[in-house]
Design a protein around this motif. Structure first.
Motif, PDB file in Angstrom:
ATOM      1  N   LEU A 170     -41.476  63.053  69.093  1.00  0.00           N
ATOM      2  CA  LEU A 170     -41.712  61.783  69.775  1.00  0.00           C
ATOM      3  C   LEU A 170     -40.494  61.385  70.605  1.00  0.00           C
ATOM      4  CD1 LEU A 170     -43.561  59.360  70.258  1.00  0.00           C
ATOM      5  CD2 LEU A 170     -42.617  58.346  68.167  1.00  0.00           C
ATOM      6  N   GLY A 171     -39.309  61.548  70.044  1.00  0.00           N
ATOM      7  CA  GLY A 171     -38.083  61.246  70.780  1.00  0.00           C
ATOM      8  C   GLY A 171     -37.928  62.134  72.004  1.00  0.00           C
ATOM      9  N   ALA A 172     -38.217  63.410  71.845  1.00  0.00           N
ATOM     10  CA  ALA A 172     -38.120  64.353  72.966  1.00  0.00           C
ATOM     11  C   ALA A 172     -39.140  64.011  74.044  1.00  0.00           C
ATOM     12  CB  ALA A 172     -38.319  65.780  72.475  1.00  0.00           C
ATOM     13  N   ASN A 173     -40.344  63.624  73.641  1.00  0.00           N
ATOM     14  CA  ASN A 173     -41.372  63.255  74.612  1.00  0.00           C
ATOM     15  C   ASN A 173     -40.982  62.000  75.378  1.00  0.00           C
ATOM     16  OD1 ASN A 173     -42.860  65.444  73.803  1.00  0.00           O
ATOM     17  ND2 ASN A 173     -44.387  64.264  72.693  1.00  0.00           N
ATOM     18  N   ARG A 174     -40.406  61.040  74.680  1.00  0.00           N
ATOM     19  CA  ARG A 174     -39.961  59.808  75.357  1.00  0.00           C
ATOM     20  C   ARG A 174     -38.848  60.110  76.352  1.00  0.00           C
ATOM     21  NH1 ARG A 174     -40.197  55.774  70.167  1.00  0.00           N
ATOM     22  NH2 ARG A 174     -42.394  55.245  70.404  1.00  0.00           N
ATOM     23  N   GLU A 175     -37.934  60.975  75.966  1.00  0.00           N
ATOM     24  CA  GLU A 175     -36.849  61.370  76.870  1.00  0.00           C
ATOM     25  C   GLU A 175     -37.416  62.101  78.092  1.00  0.00           C
ATOM     26  OE1 GLU A 175     -33.293  61.650  78.646  1.00  0.00           O
ATOM     27  OE2 GLU A 175     -33.733  60.479  76.852  1.00  0.00           O
ATOM     28  N   GLN A 176     -38.367  62.966  77.879  1.00  0.00           N
ATOM     29  CA  GLN A 176     -38.993  63.686  78.988  1.00  0.00           C
ATOM     30  C   GLN A 176     -39.706  62.718  79.919  1.00  0.00           C
ATOM     31  OE1 GLN A 176     -38.698  67.189  79.419  1.00  0.00           O
ATOM     32  NE2 GLN A 176     -39.334  66.544  81.437  1.00  0.00           N
ATOM     33  N   LEU A 177     -40.361  61.727  79.349  1.00  0.00           N
ATOM     34  CA  LEU A 177     -41.041  60.722  80.162  1.00  0.00           C
ATOM     35  C   LEU A 177     -40.038  59.965  81.037  1.00  0.00           C
ATOM     36  CD1 LEU A 177     -43.663  59.285  80.902  1.00  0.00           C
ATOM     37  CD2 LEU A 177     -43.258  57.750  78.969  1.00  0.00           C
ATOM     38  N   ARG A 178     -38.892  59.589  80.452  1.00  0.00           N
ATOM     39  CA  ARG A 178     -37.848  58.915  81.238  1.00  0.00           C
ATOM     40  C   ARG A 178     -37.352  59.816  82.373  1.00  0.00           C
ATOM     41  NH1 ARG A 178     -36.601  56.561  76.270  1.00  0.00           N
ATOM     42  NH2 ARG A 178     -35.233  58.242  75.629  1.00  0.00           N
ATOM     43  N   THR A 179     -37.231  61.096  82.090  1.00  0.00           N
ATOM     44  CA  THR A 179     -36.772  62.049  83.098  1.00  0.00           C
ATOM     45  C   THR A 179     -37.797  62.196  84.232  1.00  0.00           C
ATOM     46  OG1 THR A 179     -35.551  63.284  81.432  1.00  0.00           O
ATOM     47  CG2 THR A 179     -36.056  64.447  83.462  1.00  0.00           C
ATOM     48  N   LEU A 180     -39.083  62.160  83.882  1.00  0.00           N
ATOM     49  CA  LEU A 180     -40.131  62.364  84.871  1.00  0.00           C
ATOM     50  C   LEU A 180     -40.525  61.091  85.620  1.00  0.00           C
ATOM     51  CD1 LEU A 180     -42.456  64.705  82.793  1.00  0.00           C
ATOM     52  CD2 LEU A 180     -41.047  65.339  84.769  1.00  0.00           C
ATOM     53  N   GLU A 181     -40.131  59.944  85.129  1.00  0.00           N
ATOM     54  CA  GLU A 181     -40.546  58.670  85.724  1.00  0.00           C
ATOM     55  C   GLU A 181     -40.271  58.585  87.227  1.00  0.00           C
ATOM     56  OE1 GLU A 181     -42.684  55.426  85.794  1.00  0.00           O
ATOM     57  OE2 GLU A 181     -42.383  56.560  83.950  1.00  0.00           O
TER      58      GLU A 181
END
Length: 103
Positions: free
Chosen positions: A34-45
């Motif tokens: 979940l933490g990795a997915n949230r970080e990836q989402l921030r990166t892709l935003e």
């Protein structure tokens, strides 16, 4: 939950159900994912506003990886009744956190 051999729901094999004693470990895995997915989402935003920032290969790879994760959510749903049938799942906090994060 690991994959075994056979013909599971998605064609990748029948789930190899883990013992309830592994719930804490699985919860840690879910939290890390979940933490990795949230970080990836921030990166892709930024690409949401400027899609030209990502090439087609990157977009397809992202869709593939997150699609596999999405397609595996049924494993957690299917495991929930199994957990409820055991007495150790009734212990406070056991597995409830992982399931609440996913479902």
């Amino acid at each position: 939950m690991a994959r075994g051999d056979g013909g599971g729901r998605d064609g990748r094999g029948e789930p190899e159900w883990r013992p309830v004693s592994d719930v804490d470990m699985m919860t840690a895995v879910v939290l890390e994912q979940l933490g990795a997915n949230r970080e990836q989402l921030r990166t892709l935003e930024p690409a949401r506003r400027s899609p030209h920032l990502l090439d087609d290969h990157t977009v397809e790879r992202i869709k593939q990886v997150f699609g596999v994760q999405r397609d595996d959510l049924w494993l957690w749903s299917a495991g929930r009744p199994r957990c409820r049938r055991t007495t150790s799942c009734a212990e406070p906090g056991t597995g409830k956190r992982a399931l609440s994060l996913i479902l």
